[in-house]
Design a protein around this motif. Structure first.
Motif, PDB file in Angstrom:
ATOM      1  N   GLN A  30       0.865  -1.224   0.127  1.00 14.65           N
ATOM      2  CA  GLN A  30       0.026   0.018   0.024  1.00 14.65           C
ATOM      3  C   GLN A  30       0.951   1.262  -0.181  1.00 14.65           C
ATOM      4  O   GLN A  30       2.002   1.193   0.541  1.00 14.65           O
ATOM      5  N   HIS A  31       0.512   2.228  -0.507  1.00 15.34           N
ATOM      6  CA  HIS A  31       1.300   3.525  -0.814  1.00 15.34           C
ATOM      7  C   HIS A  31       0.314   4.695  -0.301  1.00 15.34           C
ATOM      8  O   HIS A  31      -0.807   5.033  -0.589  1.00 15.34           O
ATOM      9  N   LEU A  32       0.570   5.511   0.716  1.00 19.86           N
ATOM     10  CA  LEU A  32       0.381   6.560   1.177  1.00 19.86           C
ATOM     11  C   LEU A  32      -0.063   7.736   0.300  1.00 19.86           C
ATOM     12  O   LEU A  32       0.991   8.088  -0.531  1.00 19.86           O
TER      13      LEU A  32
ATOM     14  N   TYR B 144      -4.670   5.289   1.396  1.00 19.77           N
ATOM     15  CA  TYR B 144      -3.491   4.413   0.862  1.00 19.77           C
ATOM     16  C   TYR B 144      -4.152   3.974  -0.474  1.00 19.77           C
ATOM     17  O   TYR B 144      -5.336   3.600  -0.444  1.00 19.77           O
ATOM     18  N   HIS B 145      -3.385   3.929  -1.494  1.00 16.40           N
ATOM     19  CA  HIS B 145      -3.760   3.284  -2.618  1.00 16.40           C
ATOM     20  C   HIS B 145      -3.075   1.981  -2.786  1.00 16.40           C
ATOM     21  O   HIS B 145      -2.190   1.579  -2.259  1.00 16.40           O
ATOM     22  N   THR B 146      -3.545   0.965  -3.575  1.00 14.69           N
ATOM     23  CA  THR B 146      -3.039  -0.378  -3.700  1.00 14.69           C
ATOM     24  C   THR B 146      -2.038  -0.867  -4.502  1.00 14.69           C
ATOM     25  O   THR B 146      -1.724  -1.930  -4.830  1.00 14.69           O
ATOM     26  N   GLY B 147      -1.527   0.352  -5.411  1.00  9.81           N
ATOM     27  CA  GLY B 147      -0.387   0.075  -6.294  1.00  9.81           C
ATOM     28  C   GLY B 147      -0.949  -0.176  -7.574  1.00  9.81           C
ATOM     29  O   GLY B 147      -0.364  -0.719  -8.328  1.00  9.81           O
ATOM     30  N   ARG B 148      -2.315   0.333  -7.802  1.00 11.98           N
ATOM     31  CA  ARG B 148      -2.955  -0.110  -9.347  1.00 11.98           C
ATOM     32  C   ARG B 148      -3.562   1.279  -9.459  1.00 11.98           C
ATOM     33  O   ARG B 148      -3.968   2.301  -8.532  1.00 11.98           O
ATOM     34  N   CYS B 149      -3.741   1.486 -10.837  1.00 13.33           N
ATOM     35  CA  CYS B 149      -3.941   2.567 -11.119  1.00 13.33           C
ATOM     36  C   CYS B 149      -5.467   3.000 -10.874  1.00 13.33           C
ATOM     37  O   CYS B 149      -6.511   2.195 -10.971  1.00 13.33           O
ATOM     38  N   ALA B 150      -5.809   4.332 -10.243  1.00 11.99           N
ATOM     39  CA  ALA B 150      -7.045   4.637 -10.073  1.00 11.99           C
ATOM     40  C   ALA B 150      -7.988   4.710 -11.325  1.00 11.99           C
ATOM     41  O   ALA B 150      -9.276   4.756 -11.086  1.00 11.99           O
ATOM     42  N   ARG B 151      -7.613   4.923 -12.513  1.00 11.82           N
ATOM     43  CA  ARG B 151      -8.472   4.868 -13.835  1.00 11.82           C
ATOM     44  C   ARG B 151      -8.564   3.553 -14.233  1.00 11.82           C
ATOM     45  O   ARG B 151      -9.855   3.257 -14.609  1.00 11.82           O
ATOM     46  N   CYS B 152      -7.596   2.775 -14.577  1.00 10.02           N
ATOM     47  CA  CYS B 152      -7.477   1.736 -15.379  1.00 10.02           C
ATOM     48  C   CYS B 152      -7.492   0.519 -14.552  1.00 10.02           C
ATOM     49  O   CYS B 152      -7.756  -0.765 -14.938  1.00 10.02           O
ATOM     50  N   GLY B 153      -6.865   0.497 -13.512  1.00 10.10           N
ATOM     51  CA  GLY B 153      -6.680  -0.652 -12.446  1.00 10.10           C
ATOM     52  C   GLY B 153      -5.528  -1.394 -12.722  1.00 10.10           C
ATOM     53  O   GLY B 153      -5.125  -2.510 -12.214  1.00 10.10           O
TER      54      GLY B 153
ATOM     55  N   LEU C 191       0.899  -0.435 -10.968  1.00 10.55           N
ATOM     56  CA  LEU C 191       1.729   0.439 -11.241  1.00 10.55           C
ATOM     57  C   LEU C 191       3.193  -0.026 -10.981  1.00 10.55           C
ATOM     58  O   LEU C 191       3.506  -0.799  -9.815  1.00 10.55           O
ATOM     59  N   THR C 192       4.104   0.361 -11.888  1.00 10.64           N
ATOM     60  CA  THR C 192       5.714  -0.125 -11.487  1.00 10.64           C
ATOM     61  C   THR C 192       6.506   0.863 -11.590  1.00 10.64           C
ATOM     62  O   THR C 192       7.544   0.573 -11.109  1.00 10.64           O
ATOM     63  N   THR C 193       6.282   1.994 -12.086  1.00 14.95           N
ATOM     64  CA  THR C 193       7.433   3.133 -11.864  1.00 14.95           C
ATOM     65  C   THR C 193       7.269   3.957 -10.609  1.00 14.95           C
ATOM     66  O   THR C 193       5.961   4.011  -9.930  1.00 14.95           O
ATOM     67  N   PRO C 194       8.227   4.460 -10.032  1.00 13.99           N
ATOM     68  CA  PRO C 194       8.435   5.265  -8.984  1.00 13.99           C
ATOM     69  C   PRO C 194       7.205   6.346  -9.256  1.00 13.99           C
ATOM     70  O   PRO C 194       6.640   6.847  -8.147  1.00 13.99           O
ATOM     71  N   ASP C 195       7.205   7.119 -10.299  1.00 12.59           N
ATOM     72  CA  ASP C 195       6.379   8.116 -10.479  1.00 12.59           C
ATOM     73  C   ASP C 195       4.906   7.757 -10.444  1.00 12.59           C
ATOM     74  O   ASP C 195       3.977   8.516  -9.673  1.00 12.59           O
ATOM     75  N   SER C 196       4.924   6.745 -10.741  1.00 10.98           N
ATOM     76  CA  SER C 196       2.980   6.033 -10.919  1.00 10.98           C
ATOM     77  C   SER C 196       2.769   5.577  -9.499  1.00 10.98           C
ATOM     78  O   SER C 196       1.803   5.820  -8.965  1.00 10.98           O
ATOM     79  N   LEU C 197       3.804   5.154  -8.792  1.00 12.96           N
ATOM     80  CA  LEU C 197       3.465   4.615  -7.478  1.00 12.96           C
ATOM     81  C   LEU C 197       3.064   5.819  -6.402  1.00 12.96           C
ATOM     82  O   LEU C 197       2.472   5.683  -5.569  1.00 12.96           O
ATOM     83  N   ILE C 198       3.911   6.754  -6.722  1.00  9.72           N
ATOM     84  CA  ILE C 198       3.742   8.032  -6.039  1.00  9.72           C
ATOM     85  C   ILE C 198       2.294   8.591  -6.457  1.00  9.72           C
ATOM     86  O   ILE C 198       1.627   9.094  -5.418  1.00  9.72           O
ATOM     87  N   SER C 199       1.958   9.007  -7.397  1.00 15.47           N
ATOM     88  CA  SER C 199       0.644   9.520  -8.037  1.00 15.47           C
ATOM     89  C   SER C 199      -0.290   8.763  -7.933  1.00 15.47           C
ATOM     90  O   SER C 199      -1.590   9.133  -7.470  1.00 15.47           O
ATOM     91  N   GLY C 200      -0.485   7.317  -8.096  1.00 15.57           N
ATOM     92  CA  GLY C 200      -1.672   6.380  -8.093  1.00 15.57           C
ATOM     93  C   GLY C 200      -2.076   6.085  -9.462  1.00 15.57           C
ATOM     94  O   GLY C 200      -3.193   5.758  -9.538  1.00 15.57           O
TER      95      GLY C 200
END
Length: 141
Positions: A2-4, A111-120, A123-132
């Protein structure tokens, strides 16, 4: 994993259309995981589901709807029916969260779960993990 989310990122994340997120109380430590999915026919309507079993991919149960008006957010209906999985504290938590999306209290963690909020997608890149959001979905915002 999970990512804050920062409080300023929580509202756009949960309203992106396909968000899975966990709310945790900084006071009690209790946490609940939800899915909010935008309706295909009405972009202002979201279905809210609560994780209520051990399988974190399929054990989500419907708890209500959330309606976003064009001027501001409205809680249309979040309700608890009588099934055995229903947790009154979880219903109160999501209700409180949605009512305070514009001004979240400091002791509430999202916290988000490491999956994109739009498409599901995962997420694998640091920028994506930070933004969601994945890079393509972030560009589409």
């Amino acid at each position: 994993m999970q990512h804050l989310l920062q409080h300023t990122d929580a509202k756009p994340y949960v309203l992106a259309g396909n968000a899975t997120f966990t709310l945790q109380s900084g006071k009690t430590g209790k946490h609940f995981t939800y899915k909010m999915v935008r309706d295909k026919h009405n972009a202002d309507l979201y279905r809210v589901r609560l994780l209520s079993g051990e399988d974190n991919t399929s054990d989500y149960n419907y708890v209500g709807c959330y309606y976003r008006s064009t001027s501001h957010l409205h809680l249309l209906s979040i309700w608890r029916t009588k099934p055995s999985w229903a947790n009154p504290l979880a219903i109160r938590a999501i209700t409180y969260f949605l009512q305070h999306l514009d001004n979240l209290p400091r002791n509430l963690y999202v916290y988000h779960t490491g999956r994109c909020a739009r498409c599901g997608r995962l997420l694998t890149t640091p920028d994506s993990l930070i933004s969601g959001y994945g890079p393509h979905c972030r560009e589409a915002l």
